[in-house]
Design a protein around this motif. Structure first.
Motif, mmCIF file in Angstrom:
data_model
loop_
_atom_site.group_PDB
_atom_site.id
_atom_site.type_symbol
_atom_site.label_atom_id
_atom_site.label_comp_id
_atom_site.label_asym_id
_atom_site.label_seq_id
_atom_site.Cartn_x
_atom_site.Cartn_y
_atom_site.Cartn_z
ATOM 1 N N TYR A 98 -0.877 12.817 -7.858
ATOM 2 C CA TYR A 98 -1.659 13.975 -7.220
ATOM 3 C C TYR A 98 -0.807 15.172 -7.426
ATOM 4 O O TYR A 98 -1.371 16.230 -7.712
ATOM 5 C CB TYR A 98 -2.027 13.481 -5.982
ATOM 6 N N ASN A 99 0.320 15.085 -7.215
ATOM 7 C CA ASN A 99 1.280 16.288 -7.139
ATOM 8 C C ASN A 99 1.413 16.679 -8.578
ATOM 9 O O ASN A 99 2.024 17.931 -8.851
ATOM 10 C CB ASN A 99 2.591 15.789 -6.465
ATOM 11 N N THR A 100 1.362 15.995 -9.703
ATOM 12 C CA THR A 100 1.514 16.287 -10.951
ATOM 13 C C THR A 100 0.192 17.155 -11.615
ATOM 14 O O THR A 100 0.326 17.609 -12.570
ATOM 15 C CB THR A 100 1.797 15.338 -11.978
ATOM 16 N N LEU A 158 0.838 -1.112 -0.021
ATOM 17 C CA LEU A 158 0.059 0.070 0.017
ATOM 18 C C LEU A 158 1.111 1.299 -0.041
ATOM 19 O O LEU A 158 0.608 2.075 -0.585
ATOM 20 C CB LEU A 158 -1.041 0.168 1.228
ATOM 21 N N LYS A 159 2.009 1.327 0.750
ATOM 22 C CA LYS A 159 2.810 2.393 0.651
ATOM 23 C C LYS A 159 3.468 2.530 -0.824
ATOM 24 O O LYS A 159 3.411 3.898 -1.122
ATOM 25 C CB LYS A 159 4.176 2.222 1.762
ATOM 26 N N LYS A 160 3.675 1.599 -1.436
ATOM 27 C CA LYS A 160 4.299 1.756 -2.724
ATOM 28 C C LYS A 160 3.003 2.191 -3.703
ATOM 29 O O LYS A 160 3.220 3.263 -4.342
ATOM 30 C CB LYS A 160 4.804 0.380 -3.093
ATOM 31 N N LYS A 161 2.108 1.780 -3.441
ATOM 32 C CA LYS A 161 0.838 2.536 -4.180
ATOM 33 C C LYS A 161 0.618 3.887 -3.975
ATOM 34 O O LYS A 161 0.195 4.563 -4.556
ATOM 35 C CB LYS A 161 -0.601 1.577 -4.193
ATOM 36 N N LEU A 162 0.513 4.227 -2.708
ATOM 37 C CA LEU A 162 0.390 5.416 -2.065
ATOM 38 C C LEU A 162 1.500 6.360 -2.708
ATOM 39 O O LEU A 162 1.063 7.558 -3.006
ATOM 40 C CB LEU A 162 0.364 5.504 -0.388
ATOM 41 N N ARG A 163 2.593 5.938 -2.842
ATOM 42 C CA ARG A 163 3.734 6.824 -3.419
ATOM 43 C C ARG A 163 3.322 7.198 -4.869
ATOM 44 O O ARG A 163 3.376 8.314 -5.299
ATOM 45 C CB ARG A 163 4.926 6.249 -3.311
ATOM 46 N N GLU A 164 2.971 6.216 -5.581
ATOM 47 C CA GLU A 164 2.567 6.385 -6.796
ATOM 48 C C GLU A 164 1.343 7.293 -6.939
ATOM 49 O O GLU A 164 1.380 8.252 -7.875
ATOM 50 C CB GLU A 164 2.268 4.994 -7.742
ATOM 51 N N ARG A 165 0.403 7.217 -6.067
ATOM 52 C CA ARG A 165 -0.767 7.865 -6.056
ATOM 53 C C ARG A 165 -0.408 9.429 -5.791
ATOM 54 O O ARG A 165 -0.895 10.534 -6.536
ATOM 55 C CB ARG A 165 -2.016 7.416 -5.268
ATOM 56 N N GLU A 211 -1.840 22.591 -3.134
ATOM 57 C CA GLU A 211 -0.465 21.988 -2.536
ATOM 58 C C GLU A 211 0.111 20.706 -2.658
ATOM 59 O O GLU A 211 -0.901 20.091 -3.272
ATOM 60 C CB GLU A 211 -0.954 22.060 -0.995
ATOM 61 N N THR A 212 1.064 20.728 -2.689
ATOM 62 C CA THR A 212 1.879 19.318 -3.128
ATOM 63 C C THR A 212 1.919 18.435 -1.849
ATOM 64 O O THR A 212 2.014 19.246 -0.565
ATOM 65 C CB THR A 212 3.181 19.426 -3.526
ATOM 66 N N ILE A 213 1.957 17.202 -1.800
ATOM 67 C CA ILE A 213 2.095 16.321 -0.509
ATOM 68 C C ILE A 213 3.562 15.840 -0.553
ATOM 69 O O ILE A 213 4.214 15.468 -1.494
ATOM 70 C CB ILE A 213 1.335 15.331 -0.676
ATOM 71 N N ASP A 214 4.231 15.801 0.677
ATOM 72 C CA ASP A 214 5.583 15.405 0.711
ATOM 73 C C ASP A 214 5.302 13.769 0.953
ATOM 74 O O ASP A 214 4.909 13.332 1.860
ATOM 75 C CB ASP A 214 6.154 15.669 2.241
ATOM 76 N N THR A 215 5.848 12.952 -0.093
ATOM 77 C CA THR A 215 5.626 11.815 -0.244
ATOM 78 C C THR A 215 6.279 11.055 1.095
ATOM 79 O O THR A 215 5.423 9.920 1.319
ATOM 80 C CB THR A 215 6.433 11.146 -1.582
ATOM 81 N N GLU A 216 7.636 11.451 1.473
ATOM 82 C CA GLU A 216 8.106 10.631 2.430
ATOM 83 C C GLU A 216 7.444 10.774 3.821
ATOM 84 O O GLU A 216 7.190 9.734 4.540
ATOM 85 C CB GLU A 216 9.520 10.951 2.599
ATOM 86 N N ALA A 217 6.902 11.935 4.344
ATOM 87 C CA ALA A 217 6.062 12.200 5.267
ATOM 88 C C ALA A 217 4.579 11.297 5.285
ATOM 89 O O ALA A 217 4.439 10.993 6.217
ATOM 90 C CB ALA A 217 5.757 13.657 5.430
ATOM 91 N N ALA A 218 4.119 11.408 4.147
ATOM 92 C CA ALA A 218 2.682 10.789 3.921
ATOM 93 C C ALA A 218 2.995 9.348 4.056
ATOM 94 O O ALA A 218 2.257 8.525 4.686
ATOM 95 C CB ALA A 218 2.036 11.087 2.675
ATOM 96 N N CYS A 219 4.138 8.576 3.767
ATOM 97 C CA CYS A 219 4.336 7.387 3.589
ATOM 98 C C CYS A 219 4.685 6.870 5.106
ATOM 99 O O CYS A 219 4.770 5.607 5.179
ATOM 100 C CB CYS A 219 5.378 6.791 2.386
ATOM 101 N N SER A 220 5.357 7.863 5.880
ATOM 102 C CA SER A 220 5.477 7.493 7.186
ATOM 103 C C SER A 220 4.511 7.097 8.185
ATOM 104 O O SER A 220 4.684 6.560 9.042
ATOM 105 C CB SER A 220 6.485 8.344 7.879
ATOM 106 N N LEU A 221 3.396 7.244 7.622
ATOM 107 C CA LEU A 221 2.007 7.006 8.238
ATOM 108 C C LEU A 221 1.998 7.739 9.679
ATOM 109 O O LEU A 221 1.439 7.154 10.623
ATOM 110 C CB LEU A 221 1.916 5.584 8.626
ATOM 111 N N SER A 222 2.664 9.097 9.736
ATOM 112 C CA SER A 222 2.667 9.648 10.803
ATOM 113 C C SER A 222 1.283 10.379 11.113
ATOM 114 O O SER A 222 0.404 10.685 10.053
ATOM 115 C CB SER A 222 3.518 10.909 10.854
ATOM 116 N N LEU A 231 -3.838 13.704 4.771
ATOM 117 C CA LEU A 231 -3.909 13.748 3.175
ATOM 118 C C LEU A 231 -5.049 14.387 2.802
ATOM 119 O O LEU A 231 -6.236 14.422 3.309
ATOM 120 C CB LEU A 231 -3.922 12.250 2.455
ATOM 121 N N PRO A 232 -5.234 15.070 1.547
ATOM 122 C CA PRO A 232 -6.349 15.928 1.260
ATOM 123 C C PRO A 232 -7.459 15.008 1.249
ATOM 124 O O PRO A 232 -8.620 15.507 1.491
ATOM 125 C CB PRO A 232 -6.031 16.654 0.013
ATOM 126 N N TRP A 233 -7.267 13.956 0.603
ATOM 127 C CA TRP A 233 -8.591 13.278 0.420
ATOM 128 C C TRP A 233 -9.054 12.537 1.827
ATOM 129 O O TRP A 233 -10.344 12.199 1.903
ATOM 130 C CB TRP A 233 -8.437 11.888 -0.453
#
Length: 197
Positions: A101-103, A90-97, A109-120, A125-127
């Motif tokens: 989203y950032n493109t 899921l983290k791999k898919k989340l990174r891809e999404r 606003e863009t999302i920091d991929t590493e911060a989002a995937c750290s599940l902090s 996330l916007p959604w």
């Protein structure tokens, strides 16, 4: 010091410690009860403020507690291993999404991929922010507070039982002393009557 003398000394010290413990038990129990009651009230207040912060009702609280209990019941080593593997996917898919989203040009606003995937917990996330779904971490936070309040209430009940038992033991000791006193008086009276004749 010989082995037997050391054993005797330890026995005497243990007896003295037990005697002091019994003498001070009423003070210890009453202090524990006061502290536990104050702590319980503090935790109840914390629970109420958490419920207000999360804007949930009593029914929602009970539902969340039940959901966390059900989640915990299904959590085992095998389940955790499967979940970790699934989480990695899921983290791999989340990174891809997130990259997708950032493109998007319409995103402000863009999302920091590493911060989002750290599940902090700090990353929302916007959604996630748009829905009314509550994440498991929030439910567990409420669950932990509810369980803390329940433990404090149980502790109060246990202390009251200990106090009751201590009172019963003191009454039994008093009855034994009273019985010995009457028996001693009777013995003295009988002895004095015997000496008169």
């Amino acid at each position: 010091m010989t082995k037997s003398a050391r054993a005797d000394m330890i026995t005497v010290l243990a007896m003295q410690w037990n005697h002091r413990k019994v003498e001070n038990l009423h003070k210890t129990l009453s202090m524990r009860f006061v502290k536990t009651t104050q702590k319980a009230q503090t935790e109840v207040d914390n629970l109420e403020s958490l419920k207000q912060e999360l804007n949930i009702s009593l029914e929602d609280t009970e539902q969340w507690v039940l959901e966390v209990k059900q989640w915990a019941a299904t959590d085992s080593n095998q389940t955790r291993h499967r979940k970790r593997r699934r989480l990695t996917e899921l983290k791999k898919k989340l990174r891809e999404r997130i990259l997708q989203y950032n493109t998007i040009d319409t995103c402000t606003e863009t999302i920091d991929t590493e911060a989002a995937c750290s599940l902090s917990e700090d990353v929302i996330l916007p959604w996630e922010a748009q829905g009314d779904m509550v994440n498991l971490r929030t439910k567990r936070r409420l669950f932990d507070q509810v369980m803390l309040v329940r433990r404090m209430e149980e502790e109060k009940v246990i202390i009251v039982k200990e106090m009751t038992q201590h009172c019963q033991n003191l009454r039994q000791a008093l009855e034994k002393l009273d019985h010995l006193l009457h028996q001693t008086k009777d013995d003295i009276r009988n002895q004095s009557m015997f000496h008169k004749y």
